[in-house]
Design a protein around this motif. Structure first.
Motif, short mmCIF file in Angstrom:
data_model
loop_
_atom_site.label_atom_id
_atom_site.label_comp_id
_atom_site.label_asym_id
_atom_site.label_seq_id
_atom_site.Cartn_x
_atom_site.Cartn_y
_atom_site.Cartn_z
N ALA A 427 18.49 42.47 30.34
CA ALA A 427 19.16 43.19 29.11
C ALA A 427 20.65 42.51 28.85
N PHE A 428 21.31 42.70 30.21
CA PHE A 428 22.58 42.42 30.02
C PHE A 428 22.91 41.60 31.31
N PRO A 429 22.88 40.26 31.07
CA PRO A 429 23.06 39.25 32.27
C PRO A 429 24.27 39.33 33.02
N GLY A 430 24.06 39.68 34.06
CA GLY A 430 25.62 39.72 35.10
C GLY A 430 26.06 41.33 34.94
N GLY A 431 25.31 41.92 34.09
CA GLY A 431 26.12 43.21 33.95
C GLY A 431 26.03 44.30 35.18
N SER A 432 25.01 43.89 36.05
CA SER A 432 24.82 44.83 37.30
C SER A 432 25.93 44.56 38.19
N GLU A 433 26.16 43.28 38.31
CA GLU A 433 27.30 42.74 39.41
C GLU A 433 28.30 41.85 38.68
N PRO A 434 29.02 42.25 37.80
CA PRO A 434 30.02 41.36 37.31
C PRO A 434 31.06 41.18 38.05
N ALA A 435 31.69 39.66 37.62
CA ALA A 435 33.02 39.36 38.30
C ALA A 435 34.07 40.21 37.96
N GLU A 436 34.89 40.36 39.00
CA GLU A 436 36.20 41.33 38.80
C GLU A 436 37.57 40.55 38.91
N VAL A 437 38.32 40.42 37.97
CA VAL A 437 39.66 39.90 37.90
C VAL A 437 40.48 40.84 38.02
N VAL A 438 41.41 40.54 39.43
CA VAL A 438 42.61 41.63 39.67
C VAL A 438 43.82 40.95 39.20
N VAL A 439 44.21 41.44 37.97
CA VAL A 439 45.56 40.67 37.43
C VAL A 439 46.68 41.79 38.02
N LYS A 440 47.61 40.90 38.62
CA LYS A 440 48.90 41.53 38.92
C LYS A 440 49.79 40.78 38.33
N ALA A 441 50.98 41.79 37.87
CA ALA A 441 52.11 41.24 37.12
C ALA A 441 53.21 42.13 37.46
N LYS A 442 54.51 41.60 36.87
CA LYS A 442 55.73 42.33 37.19
C LYS A 442 55.63 43.49 36.31
N ASP A 443 55.23 43.29 35.07
CA ASP A 443 54.88 44.35 34.29
C ASP A 443 53.69 44.26 33.41
N ILE A 444 52.53 45.03 33.76
CA ILE A 444 51.29 44.76 33.01
C ILE A 444 51.33 44.84 31.72
N ASN A 445 52.17 45.67 30.97
CA ASN A 445 52.19 46.07 29.92
C ASN A 445 53.20 45.06 29.06
N ALA A 446 53.58 44.17 29.48
CA ALA A 446 54.44 43.18 28.88
C ALA A 446 53.55 42.48 27.75
N PRO A 447 54.22 42.15 26.53
CA PRO A 447 53.45 41.56 25.46
C PRO A 447 52.84 40.11 25.86
N GLU A 448 53.45 39.54 26.61
CA GLU A 448 52.91 38.15 27.36
C GLU A 448 51.39 38.21 27.96
N VAL A 449 51.69 39.39 28.82
CA VAL A 449 50.64 39.85 29.49
C VAL A 449 49.38 40.43 28.84
N LYS A 450 49.72 41.28 28.05
CA LYS A 450 48.64 41.54 27.10
C LYS A 450 47.94 40.69 26.30
N GLN A 451 48.80 39.69 26.08
CA GLN A 451 48.05 38.75 24.94
C GLN A 451 47.26 37.86 25.82
N ALA A 452 47.70 37.56 26.98
CA ALA A 452 46.96 36.69 28.09
C ALA A 452 45.76 37.34 28.39
N LEU A 453 45.74 38.89 28.68
CA LEU A 453 44.50 39.54 28.97
C LEU A 453 43.38 39.55 27.89
#
Length: 747
Positions: A427-453
């Motif tokens: 029903a949800f291909p890959g939903g039981s074991e999704p890939a996990e992207v761990v994003v580390k930034a100097k400021d995770i709420n910076a506009p350019e980071v939010k836009q990239a996400l």
């Protein structure tokens, strides 16, 4: 030869002689060593391999970022709500009522947090007939399986009230609980049953209780001491439960083997009319030497695992190496002391109806005498038939496919949660074991980071790597974000791996990769499997080269024969190849899988081929060194090469057969476990040992040596400068020439 004192040289002979003269001191030192090792190890505690140490590459980087940030990821759980007959959709009142009931029920347990409704997270299938309620377990994820039962009961209660819907829970905690309930005791039962099985076979082999108990006692004390040493060493090289199980298997196998070699030789010499002292000295100089050569060779093979760079393999290799070394030392020190103390009492507890049959008074096996007669009469035919048969058995290995087994491959239909896993993936291909992207930034709420996400989230779906929904979870305080991406392909490892590569190679560089200072390693089950495979494949050549080259050098130095070293390696490789062929035929193609209670799962678990190579190459050297040592000893006494081959094989056949039966029985126990990977390991090890002890040692080895004749002892003069490790010989007179052959024996 009489019973007089004859001087013998060498480490094994000196160790055995000292132990026999200082019996109580030797036993006391061994007991003290075992007690101290266990005591210090228990006090130090064991450090286990953690996730960040498991792999290199992106998986390691992601785990390091999470650890450094101090983030403890909770165990995520999912409840699938699905129309059984397809008549209900997520927009229907009954469906909505069930979703609300699930959210209320799991919240009411007090065991969960962050419960989300599919109507808020858009986790509703395209056909509208399936939806996911998602939440996290409170507390440590490692122990979540122990706390999930109230949540499972709450979900089961909702299921009872909604018969037209399928309401099932799946996740890390619920899977851990079901594994533990179904298979938690499997390994313990297998480990505990191994000792009684070995003892029973030894009783049949020796026909006396005391003689049968000695090998088991040596193996168990070696295992206990090594468990303590593992605790101490784990502060430098972390250990694991898997390493513990492998250590127990290897320790039992080699501990019993080494004691068998020593004890059988000592008994054989006494039956030949020698007094107890002379018999013990001969056993020390011959079987003791074989044990040291074999033990060092096995240690070298196990050390090959240290070249993988995989923490789990390094732990298994080091633990196995330690238990082999401890068992080897115990065999040449405390065992002679015990035999000297026991004397004739080693025959105590004789079981009347277990008389040794099939053996002559000189210790030779009647069965193998008959087999050898045919083999030595036509050695070329024997080589062609035996080698041809083994090559045919090994042929399927050329098409070997390796992969980390999925849940349904590993357990088949034996677990109810497998059905849930498949339905979620459908029903949800890959939903039981999704890939996990761990994003580390100097400021995770910076506009350019939010836009990239946001761009990454959109591009992951538009690129075809995911069908969504892509979920983002922010950790503002740590400037880390987790992006969960269900991969197209789901449980199909090959398709999911292609989706992962698209995320890593296309989507990430075009979005998150454009922001300076942002790191975004991608982990998860599929990524971990992919990185594991890459690292394992990269280590195959160095591991194979290390094991083969060092085993070759050890055989060359121990027997001072280039021919023996080459044939040893060739025969061991043939044995391993045949084991690979059986594995592929049974588990990949499904030929005869039902005979071992298995299924053809279409692949061999990734870690097994390298693991089997190291273990089998090491263990098969036990038999090879023991048999060839006996042949060489007979040759030194003045027998012709042909007579020496016959004498060496038939006099060692009993102990090799007994040792092999024990190994096959112990490994076969693991073949009865429900997990396909454990079945593969058990069947592969058992089949290889059986082939090695029969076809290789009983047919191919004597046939090849008979064809080579005096060339068996060929040692080029330019190698004379190499160290001579052949000095531990039998204290019998050594003939300088062999009657009728007219040339010195070069050994």
């Amino acid at each position: 030869m009489g019973n007089g004192d004859s001087r013998v040289r060498g480490l094994a002979a000196r160790a055995g002689g000292w132990s026999a003269r200082h019996r109580w001191a030797a036993v006391g030192i061994w007991v003290l060593f075992v007690v101290l090792a266990m005591g210090i190890g228990s006090a130090a505690g064991r450090v286990d391999v953690n996730e960040s140490d498991q792999l290199k590459g992106e998986t390691h980087t992601a785990a390091t970022i999470i650890d450094d940030a101090g983030i403890k990821e909770p165990a995520g759980e999912t409840v699938l709500i699905q129309s059984k007959d397809g008549s209900l959709k997520s927009t229907d009142a009954e469906f909505r009522s069930a979703v609300t009931a699930v959210v209320t029920a799991v919240n009411g347990t007090g065991k969960v947090t962050d419960v989300t409704s599919p109507y808020d997270t858009k986790t509703i299938s395209k056909d509208g007939r399936s939806a996911l309620v998602q939440f996290d377990m409170r507390g440590d994820s490692d122990t979540a399986g122990d706390r999930v039962e109230p949540v499972l009961n709450a979900v089961a209660g909702v299921q009872k009230d909604h018969g037209s819907l399928r309401i099932e829970e799946i996740g890390g905690a619920s899977m851990a609980k079901q594994y533990k309930d179904a298979f938690g005791d499997d390994f313990k039962k297998a480990e505990y049953s191994a000792v009684p099985v070995a003892l029973g076979i030894l009783l049949i082999a020796f026909g006396a209780l005391v003689a049968a108990l000695l090998p088991v006692a040596l193996a168990l004390t070696a295992i206990i001491a090594t468990m303590g040493l593992m605790g101490i060493v784990s502060h430098v090289q972390p250990m694991s439960d898997t390493a513990n199980s492998v250590m127990l298997l290897v320790g039992l196998a080699v501990g019993v083997d080494y004691c068998l070699f020593y004890l059988r030789r000592e008994r054989e010499e006494r039956e030949a009319g020698r007094d107890a002292g002379a018999a013990l000295r001969i056993a020390a100089a011959t079987s003791g030497r074989a044990i040291i050569v074999s033990g060092v060779t096995v240690c070298v093979a196990m050390a090959g695992m240290l070249f993988t760079g995989l923490a789990e393999f390094e732990a298994m290799g080091l633990a196995s190496l330690m238990v082999v070394a401890v068992a080897m030392v115990g065999s040449v020190t405390v065992l002679p002391a015990l035999l000297s103390l026991l004397g004739e009492r080693v025959e105590k507890g004789r079981i009347p109806f277990l008389r040794r049959r099939g053996r002559r008074g000189n210790g030779e096996s009647r069965f193998w005498t008959a087999v050898l007669k045919g083999v030595l009469a036509k050695p070329l035919v024997s080589v062609l038939v035996a080698a041809g048969a083994l090559l045919a058995i090994a042929a399927p290995a050329l098409g070997m496919k390796t992969e980390n087994l999925t849940l349904d491959q590993e357990f088949g239909n034996s677990l109810p949660i497998v059905g849930t896993y498949n339905r979620v993936n459908d029903a949800f291909p890959g939903g039981s074991e999704p890939a996990e992207v761990v994003v580390k930034a100097k400021d995770i709420n910076a506009p350019e980071v939010k836009q990239a996400l946001a761009d990454f989230k959109a591009e992951a779906v538009s690129s075809g790597a995911s069908l969504g929904p892509v979920d983002i979870k922010l950790h503002d305080a740590q400037n880390v974000a987790f992006v969960y991406v269900p991969l197209v392909g789901g449980s199909d490892q090959d398709k999911a791996a292609k989706s992962l590569e698209k995320l890593r190679d296309e989507v990430r560089p075009a979005t998150l990769g454009k922001v300076d200072g942002v790191r975004a390693p991608i982990t998860g089950q599929v990524a971990g499997s992919h990185d594991f495979n890459d690292q394992l494949l990269g280590s195959v050549v160095p591991v194979f080269a290390f094991v083969v080259v060092f085993a070759f050098l050890l055989m060359l130095l121990s027997f001072r024969s280039l021919t023996v070293a080459i044939t040893s390696i060739a025969l061991n490789l043939l044995s391993v190849g045949a084991a690979y062929g059986i594995l592929v035929a049974v588990f990949q193609h499904g030929w005869g899988a039902s005979l071992v209670g298995a299924e053809g799962v279409g692949a061999i678990v990734t870690w097994l081929p390298l693991f089997l190579f190291v273990i089998l190459f090491g263990l098969s050297m036990d038999y090879h060194v023991f048999v060839v040592s006996r042949i060489r000893e007979a040759r030194l006494r003045g027998r012709t090469t042909r007579d020496a081959i016959q004498h060496g094989v038939v006099t060692t056949a009993g102990v090799v057969t007994s040792a092999a039966i024990i190994m096959v029985a112990v490994f076969a126990i693991f073949g009865t476990l429900s997990m396909q990977s454990m079945k593969q390991m058990g069947v592969g090890l058992a089949a290889a040992v059986l082939i090695d002890a029969t076809v290789i040692r009983g047919v191919l080895l004597p046939a090849v040596m008979a064809l080579l004749g005096e060339r068996n002892w060929y040692f080029p003069k330019w190698l004379d400068r190499l160290p001579d490790l052949t000095h531990d010989e039998s204290p019998e007179p050594v003939a300088s020439t062999v009657a009728g052959e007219g040339e010195p024996v070069r050994v």
